[in-house]
Design a protein around this motif. Structure first.
Motif, PDB file in Angstrom:
ATOM      1  N   VAL A  51     -36.509  73.391  70.718  1.00  0.00           N
ATOM      2  CA  VAL A  51     -37.517  73.936  71.832  1.00  0.00           C
ATOM      3  C   VAL A  51     -38.468  74.807  70.495  1.00  0.00           C
ATOM      4  O   VAL A  51     -37.868  75.770  70.367  1.00  0.00           O
ATOM      5  N   VAL A  52     -39.582  74.499  70.833  1.00  0.00           N
ATOM      6  CA  VAL A  52     -40.632  75.564  69.976  1.00  0.00           C
ATOM      7  C   VAL A  52     -41.948  75.216  71.292  1.00  0.00           C
ATOM      8  O   VAL A  52     -42.138  74.359  71.947  1.00  0.00           O
ATOM      9  N   GLY A  53     -42.519  76.421  71.032  1.00  0.00           N
ATOM     10  CA  GLY A  53     -43.728  76.591  72.120  1.00  0.00           C
ATOM     11  C   GLY A  53     -44.401  78.061  71.887  1.00  0.00           C
ATOM     12  O   GLY A  53     -44.082  78.320  70.441  1.00  0.00           O
ATOM     13  N   ALA A 114     -36.992  69.481  72.545  1.00  0.00           N
ATOM     14  CA  ALA A 114     -36.483  68.041  71.913  1.00  0.00           C
ATOM     15  C   ALA A 114     -34.600  68.307  72.026  1.00  0.00           C
ATOM     16  O   ALA A 114     -33.966  68.921  72.498  1.00  0.00           O
ATOM     17  N   ALA A 115     -34.216  67.138  72.949  1.00  0.00           N
ATOM     18  CA  ALA A 115     -32.354  66.575  72.630  1.00  0.00           C
ATOM     19  C   ALA A 115     -32.022  65.378  71.935  1.00  0.00           C
ATOM     20  O   ALA A 115     -32.230  64.467  72.429  1.00  0.00           O
ATOM     21  N   TYR A 116     -30.834  66.150  71.001  1.00  0.00           N
ATOM     22  CA  TYR A 116     -30.869  65.604  70.272  1.00  0.00           C
ATOM     23  C   TYR A 116     -28.910  64.915  70.544  1.00  0.00           C
ATOM     24  O   TYR A 116     -28.594  66.344  70.672  1.00  0.00           O
ATOM     25  N   ASP A 117     -29.379  63.903  70.063  1.00  0.00           N
ATOM     26  CA  ASP A 117     -27.609  63.176  70.748  1.00  0.00           C
ATOM     27  C   ASP A 117     -26.989  63.418  69.172  1.00  0.00           C
ATOM     28  O   ASP A 117     -27.479  62.087  69.089  1.00  0.00           O
ATOM     29  N   ARG A 123     -32.942  61.412  69.714  1.00  0.00           N
ATOM     30  CA  ARG A 123     -33.489  62.527  69.756  1.00  0.00           C
ATOM     31  C   ARG A 123     -34.588  62.125  70.936  1.00  0.00           C
ATOM     32  O   ARG A 123     -35.561  60.652  70.534  1.00  0.00           O
ATOM     33  N   HIS A 124     -34.339  62.449  71.756  1.00  0.00           N
ATOM     34  CA  HIS A 124     -35.280  62.374  72.627  1.00  0.00           C
ATOM     35  C   HIS A 124     -36.321  63.292  73.392  1.00  0.00           C
ATOM     36  O   HIS A 124     -35.933  64.131  72.921  1.00  0.00           O
TER      37      HIS A 124
END
Length: 192
Positions: A51-53, A114-117, A123-124
């Protein structure tokens, strides 16, 4: 300076899902607390959350909002929410914080989750007004992930597009804030 350091994650992480590296460089070099933040953390099933914000404004209000959002993102991600739903709930939290704030315009910002599998090498990801991540191929080519940023956190329209990107072995995704490329993100992307 102590407050800013306490809000930053480790510069590097290593798990069975992925290795990450991060850097935080204040634009003015001063000790003020900025509104940019990032995080990498393990999820279930050989996955990692990234995550980045970028929170509006600077100072203690931005620091408090950053701390709340970092905690909320980790908690929501632990529930295995897809990126779009996670961003919708994060948007709900920001609107709640706005209602409590003496100056509602001082609360808001952008976020990319992002969720990386590792198993699927996929990556979603979804974006709430945040610039898309860069993607460096094993050959060294650089492009940007085709995700359309939704509204900023705190706007309340709750429509966040989620894209699935399959990563080639050896690819490096690069999440960033607009400060890395300059305030004109489109022109900055062309210059890279």
């Amino acid at each position: 300076m102590v407050l800013r350091r306490s809000l930053l994650p480790p510069a590097a992480t290593s798990s069975t899902a992925a290795e990450t590296a991060g850097v935080y460089l204040p634009a003015d070099g001063a000790d003020s607390v900025g509104g940019d933040w990032y995080e990498a953390f393990d999820l279930s099933s050989l996955r990692v959350g990234l995550v980045v914000g970028d929170i509006v404004r600077h100072g203690h209000t931005a620091a408090a909002t950053t701390a709340r959002l970092r905690t909320a993102v980790q908690t929501l991600a632990d529930l295995d929410l897809p990126p779009g739903e996670l961003l919708t709930r994060l948007d709900d939290l920001v609107r709640r914080i706005q209602r409590e704030a003496p100056d509602p315009d001082s609360v808001g910002g952008s976020c990319l989750f992002a969720a990386y599998d590792r198993v699927a090498r996929a990556r979603h990801l979804g974006s709430a007004g945040h610039p898309p991540p860069a993607l460096i191929t094993p050959e060294g080519d650089v492009g940007f992930v085709p995700v359309t940023p939704g509204p900023l956190l705190g706007v309340g329209s709750n429509a966040f597009e989620v894209v699935r990107v399959t990563l080639a072995p050896g690819s490096t995704p690069v999440l960033h804030t607009d400060g890395l490329l300059g305030r004109d993100v489109v022109r900055g992307r062309r210059a890279t």
